[in-house]
Design an enzyme around this catalytic site. Sequence first.
Site, PDB file in Angstrom:
ATOM      1  N   GLU A   1     -41.827 -35.484  52.977  1.00 52.48           N
ATOM      2  CA  GLU A   1     -40.553 -35.622  52.279  1.00 52.48           C
ATOM      3  C   GLU A   1     -40.851 -36.274  50.932  1.00 52.48           C
ATOM      4  O   GLU A   1     -41.320 -37.407  50.875  1.00 52.48           O
ATOM      5  CB  GLU A   1     -39.628 -36.507  53.132  1.00 52.48           C
ATOM      6  CG  GLU A   1     -38.227 -36.668  52.603  1.00 52.48           C
ATOM      7  CD  GLU A   1     -37.393 -37.592  53.492  1.00 52.48           C
ATOM      8  OE1 GLU A   1     -37.834 -37.962  54.609  1.00 52.48           O
ATOM      9  OE2 GLU A   1     -36.294 -37.958  53.056  1.00 52.48           O
TER      10      GLU A   1
ATOM     11  N   ASP B   1     -31.038 -46.520  48.336  1.00 50.44           N
ATOM     12  CA  ASP B   1     -32.387 -47.009  48.596  1.00 50.44           C
ATOM     13  C   ASP B   1     -32.509 -48.519  48.497  1.00 50.44           C
ATOM     14  O   ASP B   1     -31.872 -49.152  47.658  1.00 50.44           O
ATOM     15  CB  ASP B   1     -33.371 -46.350  47.623  1.00 50.44           C
ATOM     16  CG  ASP B   1     -33.618 -44.906  47.993  1.00 50.44           C
ATOM     17  OD1 ASP B   1     -34.236 -44.675  49.045  1.00 50.44           O
ATOM     18  OD2 ASP B   1     -33.151 -44.018  47.260  1.00 50.44           O
TER      19      ASP B   1
END
Lengths: 403, 276
Positions: free
Chosen positions: B56, B67
Site C-alpha cells: 500500500e 494520519d
Amino acid sequence: MPNKPITTGPDRRGYYGPYGGMYVPETLMAPLLELTDQYGQARRDPAFRRALNGYLRDFVGRPTPLYFAERMTRELGCAGVYLKREDLCHTGAHKINNSLGQALLAQRMGKHRVIAETGAGQHGVATATVAAMFGMECVIYMGAVDMERQALNVFRMRSLGAQVVPVTAGQQTLKEAISEAMRDWVTNVRTTHYILGSALGAHPYPRIVRDFQSVIGREARRQIKRQAGRLPTALVACVGGGSNSIGLFYPFIRDAQVQMIGVEAGGRGIRKGQHAARFAGGKVGILQGTKTFLLQDRHGQIELTHSVSAGLDYAAIGPEHSWLRDLGRVEYAHVTDREAVEAFDALGRWEGILPALETAHAFAWCVQQADRWQRDDVLVLNCSGRGDKDVQQVAAWKQEHTR
Amino acid sequence: MWSEKEKMTRIEKNFTALQAAGQKGFIAYITAGDPNLDATVEHIYALERAGVDIVELGIPFSDPLADGPVNQESAMRALDAGTNLKGVFEMVRQVRRVSDIPLMCYCYMNLLYAPGFERTVQQAAKAGIDGLLILDLPTEEAGDYARTLQDAGLNLITLITPTTPEARMRRIVQHASGFVYAVSRTGVTGIQKSLASDAGELVQRARRVTTLPLALGFGIADPAQAAAAAQNADAVVVGSAIVKQWHEAGASATRQKRVERWIRSMVQAVKEVPVQ
C-alpha cells in the site's frame, strides 16, 4: 444581479450547487449523520430555540446595536454607514453565537467534552466560555504561530479552564488546527462534539454555523428598516472561512436590491504564498471535508497562505460562498495587510472603535471604494470583532514596516 | 469465468491464491517518496522478498487529517523530496518491469481531483497500480468516482470502522472491490500497544454483509499483534510501524536489512495462523 430566485442550500446531500458535501474518513460519517439528524430535530424544537434565545439575550447580550457611524458616513460621502456591533457580544466577537448553539446541541446529544480549532483565538475563547458556563470539558487546538500572535486569547482560554494544545505541523496556523481537531474527533468520537467555528468543513457544519450566525442578519435587517427606514444599498463583511459574512448576508439573500460584498485577505499581494484570497488565486478542490475554492498547486497540494490577521489566514472558503459567487449574488474582493492596518487606525480615530484585524479588512474595502458610493447609499458593515487581541500584532507590523 | 478471471486485478488474484493455499495475507504500507522515490523502489522489492502480499503506497498530501504523527512526518519528508503523483506513477512503471506484486495507493481526494480525476485514475491503471483507497471519499460521495475506477479496472478499497452501523456497511460494500479494509479502532493511523478489543467483533459484523476478503489494520506494530489480528481477518495491514522502523534505519544497509528481517517475522507470524 440575477432575477431568478436564489436557491440556497444545502440540498439533502449537503451541497450548495456543486460545492460542499461530506468528504471525510468513514469513522466520521456516522457522527456527522447523527449530528445532521439531531440538529434537524433541535432546529424545530421550540424548547431548544427558547433556551438558545435566552442565553443569547442574557449571556451574550443580544441584540447587538446597529450603530450609525457618523464620522465614517461623512468620510465616505454617503447617506449612512451602520456598524453591526458584534464586537459588543460577550467575549468580543460574533463567534459565541455559534459556540453557544453548538454547546446546547452537544448537551442534547449527551456529549460532555467539546473540542474546537481556533485561528485568531476568538472562536476558542467563545467555546471555552460556553464550555465553562455549561460545565463541559474543553480542548482547543491552535497553531503554534497563531498562539504567538494571539497570546492574549491563549491566556483567556486557559483562564477559562480550557486546555490549549499547540499544533506544530505544517504552517502552524488555522488549517493545521482544524486537521488536529478532526484527528481528536476521529479518536474520541463517542464522547466528544467538535464545535467547528466557521462555515466550513463537511455537511452539516456549514449549515449549522450559518444558521446560528444568521441572528446577525435577522437583527440587522429589522434594525436598518427601523433606523434608516429602508433596506441597505450594500452589506460588507470580511471572509475567512466565512461565518460572520454568511451570518449577515443570509437573511438578506432574497432582497435582490441589496448588494453584498465579502472581503478576503490580500496579504502582501496576490502572489503564491503571500495572501489568502481564495477567489483571486484559487480553484475548486477538496479539503477538510468540503468541496470549495482552495489555494493549491497544480498537484493538489495546499499552498501556504499569509495574512496579518490570523482569522483570515486559511486556504479554503466556506462552500456556500463559492456558490453565492457563482450565482453572482455576492461580490468578493480583497485588501492588503497594509490597507487593513490603516483601516484599524482609521476606525479607532473616526469612531472610537478598535476593530479586530479581520474586521478591519471589511472597513478597508469600504474606504478604498469611497468613489463607488452615492449620496443616498446606505451601508451596513459587520463589525465582527473587537481589536484588543490585535494591538501587539499591529504595533509589531508597524515597527517592521516603518524601518 | 475465463474472461472474468482475465479481468481480475493483481489484488484479487492474490486473495484467490491465498484462499487456495489456505493462507492469510499481509499488507504493508509505506509512504511513496520517503525519503525519496528511489528508496521506495528498493523498499517495495524488500517487502516482496519478505513475503508481503500487497504493498500500500501512501501518496503524500500536505494536509493528511486521517494520519497520526509518524505518517504525517513521513509525508512531509516525501513532499520535501519533491514527490508528486507523476513521479509515483513513473516509479511504479519501473517496478512493474521486474515485479508483479499487487500495488494499491492510499490517498486523499484532492490529489486525484486537482489534476482531473478520470485522467489521473487512468494513468494510475496504466502505470500498473491495482487499487485505490481514497481516505476522504465516503460512500455518499463515491458514486461516479467508483464507476470511473471500475472502468479503469482498478479496485476501490473501502473502509469500515467501529462507528459504521450495519446498514451503512451494506451500502459501503456495494462500491467495494478487491477487499474491504476494516479499521480496528476509532482514531488516526499510528502504532498502538494492543489490538482494540472490539476488532474481532467488527470483522464478524462485516462478514454478515460481504463475501469480499477482509483486511484488518490501524495500529498493528509487532508479530504478536499481527498474528492476533489475523485470527479473524483474511489479511492484516501494518503501516506506521514499518514507516518508523525504516526511517530510523536511515541509509545504513545493515539496519535496512534488519528492518526487512523484522517485517519477515511479522509476515511469518501471520502465515502461521491457520485458516478456519
